[in-house]
Scaffold this motif. Structure first.
Motif, PDB file in Angstrom:
ATOM      1  N   ARG A 188      67.457 119.355  10.295  1.00 14.26           N
ATOM      2  CA  ARG A 188      68.249 118.864  11.112  1.00 14.26           C
ATOM      3  C   ARG A 188      68.619 117.116  11.069  1.00 14.26           C
ATOM      4  N   ALA A 189      67.822 116.705  11.084  1.00 17.44           N
ATOM      5  CA  ALA A 189      67.573 115.252  10.949  1.00 17.44           C
ATOM      6  C   ALA A 189      68.303 115.252   9.458  1.00 17.44           C
ATOM      7  N   PHE A 208      71.853 113.124   8.852  1.00 17.90           N
ATOM      8  CA  PHE A 208      71.796 111.828   8.119  1.00 17.90           C
ATOM      9  C   PHE A 208      72.822 111.796   6.525  1.00 17.90           C
ATOM     10  N   THR A 239      60.533 120.336   7.447  1.00 14.35           N
ATOM     11  CA  THR A 239      61.949 120.596   6.697  1.00 14.35           C
ATOM     12  C   THR A 239      62.302 121.580   6.163  1.00 14.35           C
TER      13      THR A 239
END
Length: 333
Positions: free
Chosen positions: A90-91, A95, A165
């Motif tokens: 998600r991060a 980004f 991740t």
């Protein structure tokens, strides 16, 4: 050469892709420094500047200025397909989907004198923006081979190490592995997760039934300490068939191999190319294969010990000390 390594982080990526190779080049007589912030002195005097996935606005302005000045050889280092990050990360997905960040990435790749990547698939991806690409695989420090192989015991440890991740990868294998681990045939097996793996990621959750047989360790910040913490008898390396994973390296399987840990890995991408199926580990082609491989490698009369030795021999060909010349040749000015 005077080489500055502008690392993106102090974790595994910064270690394997910048610090480890540059430290080894220093032992060969080059002057090197690795840091996440570039000192003005090195900006002005470096022969080579290796910038790892430079894409934030401030670093991008500096990179573009360096390109215009042309005083140093600019090497853009990237080891992931950052334009295709899976939404389960998600991060990272949030980004790298930002238009400005994506534009910065491609602009910074374009103006570099050289781009370094880990495999042919990623080389093809970045060559759309810059034809000057060098494939430099990940290597391990030779000192890893001197660490003791996890000792034999009545109870064996099945393990995995990594960050959050890898959620999409574990969704490929969590259910068949968990189902096998709660069976009587696996009563002599414990599990050890190092890093950010969480059972609540999975739709199928029999993990609670393992009770004291499951152990979790936080991420180990110093990479040499992390190498020493790998105490598995059998290592797991699931990988989802996805375009992002085609650009990954087999570093997890290589780390396991250096410790004499046979791996059970997805028969996809980097693992399919690195793992010698049936000799240094087992490649899984379908979901049922995870349980079958765990049973095979956990049997007292199974091939695990022979695979352990073969895995370490494979790792001996993948040390940075034996391959630093590849980095030296690519970075030469």
């Amino acid at each position: 050469m005077r080489i500055f390594g502008w690392a993106a982080d102090n974790g595994g990526c910064g270690y394997y892709r910048v610090k480890l190779p540059l430290d080894t080049l220093r032992s060969l007589g080059h002057e090197t420094l690795t840091a996440t912030v570039m000192p003005d002195e090195w900006q002005e005097t470096a022969d080579v500047i290796v910038g790892q996935r430079v894409c934030n606005p401030g670093p991008t302005s500096r990179w573009q200025k360096l390109a215009r000045e042309g005083s140093a050889k600019l090497v853009f280092e990237v080891d992931d397909d950052l334009l295709n990050v899976h939404h389960s990360n998600r991060a990272g997905h949030a980004f790298f989907k930002q238009p400005e960040i994506r534009q910065n990435l491609t602009d910074n790749i374009t103006v570099a004198d050289l781009v370094t990547v880990t495999n042919e698939h990623l080389a093809e991806r970045v060559s759309a923006f810059n034809p000057n690409v060098a494939i430099l695989p990940n290597y391990i420090p030779a000192a890893m081979l001197d660490l003791p192989t996890p000792p034999e015991a009545e109870r064996l440890t099945v393990g995995w190490a990594g960050s959050a991740t890898h959620r999409m990868d574990w969704e490929e294998a969590a259910e068949p592995i968990a189902k096998f681990m709660v069976k009587g045939a696996a009563k002599h097996l414990d599990m050890h997760f190092i890093g950010d793996l969480h059972e609540h990621w999975f739709d199928f959750r029999p993990w609670d039934k393992l009770g004291g047989r499951i152990r979790r360790s936080p991420w180990v910040q110093r990479i040499p300490d992390y190498h020493a913490a790998l105490d598995f008898h059998i290592g797991l390396a699931p990988l989802k068939p996805h375009v992002f994973n085609l650009s990954k390296s087999p570093i997890k399987a290589l780390e396991y191999a250096a410790r004499g840990i046979p791996v059970i890995a997805s028969d996809f991408g980097p693992y399919a190319a690195f793992v010698q199926d049936g000799e240094t580990g087992v490649l899984v082609r379908e979901r049922a294969g995870w349980a079958a491989a765990l049973w095979e490698l956990s049997r007292a009369d199974g091939p695990r010990r022979q695979m352990s030795k073969a895995a370490q021999e494979l790792a001996r060909a993948h040390t940075i000390e034996g391959n630093a010349w590849r980095w030296e040749r690519a970075l030469s000015v």
